[in-house]
Design an enzyme around this catalytic site. Structure first.
Site, PDB file in Angstrom:
ATOM      1  N   THR A 205       0.854  -1.192   0.000  1.00  0.00           N
ATOM      2  CA  THR A 205       0.000   0.000   0.000  1.00  0.00           C
ATOM      3  C   THR A 205       0.890   1.243   0.000  1.00  0.00           C
ATOM      4  O   THR A 205       2.088   1.141  -0.292  1.00  0.00           O
ATOM      5  CB  THR A 205      -1.003  -0.031   1.170  1.00  0.00           C
ATOM      6  OG1 THR A 205      -1.946   1.026   0.999  1.00  0.00           O
ATOM      7  CG2 THR A 205      -0.353   0.105   2.523  1.00  0.00           C
ATOM      8  N   ASN A 206       0.323   2.404   0.290  1.00  0.00           N
ATOM      9  CA  ASN A 206       1.112   3.643   0.270  1.00  0.00           C
ATOM     10  C   ASN A 206       0.736   4.519   1.455  1.00  0.00           C
ATOM     11  O   ASN A 206      -0.091   4.128   2.272  1.00  0.00           O
ATOM     12  CB  ASN A 206       0.910   4.365  -1.068  1.00  0.00           C
ATOM     13  CG  ASN A 206      -0.558   4.643  -1.320  1.00  0.00           C
ATOM     14  OD1 ASN A 206      -1.220   5.298  -0.529  1.00  0.00           O
ATOM     15  ND2 ASN A 206      -1.080   4.097  -2.412  1.00  0.00           N
ATOM     16  N   ARG A 207       1.326   5.706   1.531  1.00  0.00           N
ATOM     17  CA  ARG A 207       1.189   6.523   2.735  1.00  0.00           C
ATOM     18  C   ARG A 207      -0.043   7.432   2.742  1.00  0.00           C
ATOM     19  O   ARG A 207      -0.165   8.292   3.617  1.00  0.00           O
ATOM     20  CB  ARG A 207       2.451   7.366   2.933  1.00  0.00           C
ATOM     21  CG  ARG A 207       3.646   6.533   3.330  1.00  0.00           C
ATOM     22  CD  ARG A 207       4.888   7.380   3.447  1.00  0.00           C
ATOM     23  NE  ARG A 207       4.734   8.439   4.420  1.00  0.00           N
ATOM     24  CZ  ARG A 207       5.580   9.454   4.556  1.00  0.00           C
ATOM     25  NH1 ARG A 207       6.625   9.532   3.751  1.00  0.00           N
ATOM     26  NH2 ARG A 207       5.376  10.380   5.463  1.00  0.00           N
ATOM     27  N   SER A 208      -0.920   7.264   1.795  1.00  0.00           N
ATOM     28  CA  SER A 208      -2.105   8.123   1.788  1.00  0.00           C
ATOM     29  C   SER A 208      -2.954   7.880   3.040  1.00  0.00           C
ATOM     30  O   SER A 208      -3.217   6.734   3.395  1.00  0.00           O
ATOM     31  CB  SER A 208      -2.931   7.817   0.542  1.00  0.00           C
ATOM     32  OG  SER A 208      -4.174   8.468   0.632  1.00  0.00           O
TER      33      SER A 208
END
Ligand code: CTP
Length: 412
Positions: A205-208
């Site tokens: 996933t990512n840091r959003s």
């Protein structure tokens, strides 16, 4: 000075946390309960939390003329909970206690946060009172749905104090933030990061955080729209009030959910941080290390490209799957480098994606991700470029919606 008015309903206990919300932000707070509110929470609690005296009637502290002075000196009045009876009295312009008297003298923004049973909220008498209060410029927050007193559930629940606080705060930053300019419109917002599975226990996933998309969905609903929020991975954010939330995991899920929900939307906002690639193979059982303590499958993961959901929505508008007058907003988080500035990259992305508006954030050094404040630019396909000053994500959402709503109204 902020006045917190408290009506006589079971949700009066939530006003305590709302008072805290404002005092923690450095505001002077005066609490004005109705007589019946004091049957739920005692005056001592409100006095201790606000650090100011509390009275309900107009025959106390007469030399100070509180029923006139308090309203005159307020920067904001927030009524939570606003009961059906309190809104009826306010709509009639009555002044039979300190709170309603204050409402007649206040010239600052006034916010009512209603709380009552669904039947009372939907009754024509209440609808008419809400319409009257809104016509006169007051903000009447859309209530949340969920558990009411006793066993009933439905629309009429008081939003959580932090949500009321955030909606009140944004009015101090941006007075038009809660205008009812999306009444009858359909809005779809995507938010948060996608999760791309590797096996049943692992994903990429990512840091959003999802905060910007949630703020947009929340404000669009309070501006009168029917809002669907397509939510990916977020940092445990509470569902915004009066918004339909659809949960998704992967970019492919997001693509399918947007195709379904955006078909008849007036406004589509792609705030989600979509993974550009996903693992080519998703193992159906957990990837394990071998006897040598190594896993070949985890050491080198083959990735394949995900669809560009935003570009796909723009194409769908062209081929008629989406409404031809739908307004589409994209996001870009960019860093500048030797080859170009953040603005250069933003302009190029706007052209490449073909959306009507692009919200451009400069990232790096902890900016934009996982924080509550944001700044950037709003780039229009019509060549318009507006700087978005540093502010809360809710204030940023208000500015983005102002620009998007102007285009929605111009389109139809
Ligand atoms: N987006 C999308 N589908 C993708 C990637 C991005 O819909 N597969 C959308 C995002 O929701 C956002 C916009 O496109 O509104 C820009 O996202 P960004 O990640 O900056 O765009 P990319 O096309 O991935 O550009 P880059 O090459 O800079 O990563």
């Amino acid at each position: 000075m902020i006045i917190v008015g408290v009506g006589g309903g079971i949700a009066a206990y939530k006003a305590c946390a709302l008072v805290r919300h404002f005092t923690e932000r450095g505001h002077e707070v005066r609490v004005i309960p109705t007589e019946s509110a004091l049957k739920f929470v005692g005056a001592a609690t409100f006095e201790a939390l606000s650090g100011n005296p509390v009275q309900t009637g107009v025959f106390e502290s007469i030399p100070e003329v509180p029923h006139v002075r308090l309203g005159q000196s307020a920067d904001l009045v927030v009524i939570a909970p606003a009961t059906a009876d309190l809104m009826a009295r306010a709509a009639q312009g009555r002044a039979d206690d300190l709170l309603t008297g204050t409402l007649l003298t206040a010239r600052c923004p006034v916010v009512f946060a209603p709380a009552m049973h669904t039947e009372m909220w939907e009754h024509p008498a209440t609808r008419a009172n809400v319409a009257t209060l809104r016509e006169r410029g007051a903000v009447v927050i859309e209530p949340a749905s969920g558990r009411l007193t006793g066993k009933d559930t439905g629309a009429g629940r008081l939003p959580e104090p932090d949500e009321i606080g955030a909606l009140a705060d944004v009015l101090l930053e941006h007075p038009g933030a809660l205008n009812r300019d999306l009444e009858g419109r359909r809005v779809v917002v995507s938010a948060g990061g996608t999760k791309e599975a590797l096996d049943p226990v692992r994903y990429l996933t990512n840091r959003s955080s999802g905060k910007q998309g949630y703020a947009l969905a929340r404000l669009a609903a309070q501006r009168g729209a029917h809002v669907t929020l397509v939510a990916g991975n977020t940092v445990g954010l509470a569902d915004p009030s009066a918004v339909d939330v659809v949960r998704i995991a992967s970019a492919l899920d997001l693509q399918a959910a947007m195709a379904e929900h955006a078909a008849d939307a007036d406004l589509v906002i792609m705030a989600a941080a979509v993974a550009d690639y996903r693992p080519a193979d998703v193992a159906t059982t957990k990837l394990k290390k071998g006897a040598d303590g190594k896993s070949e499958a985890l050491e080198s993961i083959t990735m394949i490209e995900n669809p560009d959901v935003l570009a796909g929505l723009v194409a769908a508008r062209r081929d008629g799957t989406l409404r031809s007058d739908a307004v589409i907003v994209g996001f870009a988080a960019e860093t500048g480098d030797a080859a170009g500035s953040v603005l250069d990259y933003g302009r190029a992305k706007l052209r490449r994606k073909g959306c009507d508006l692009l919200v451009l954030n400069a990232v790096g050094d902890g900016r934009a991700f996982e924080v509550d404040e944001n700044s950037g630019w709003l780039l229009g396909a019509d060549g318009g470029e507006t700087a978005l000053p540093l502010g809360s994500k809710t204030a940023m959402a208000a500015r983005i919606l102002d620009a998007a709503v102007a285009r929605v109204h111009a389109a139809r």
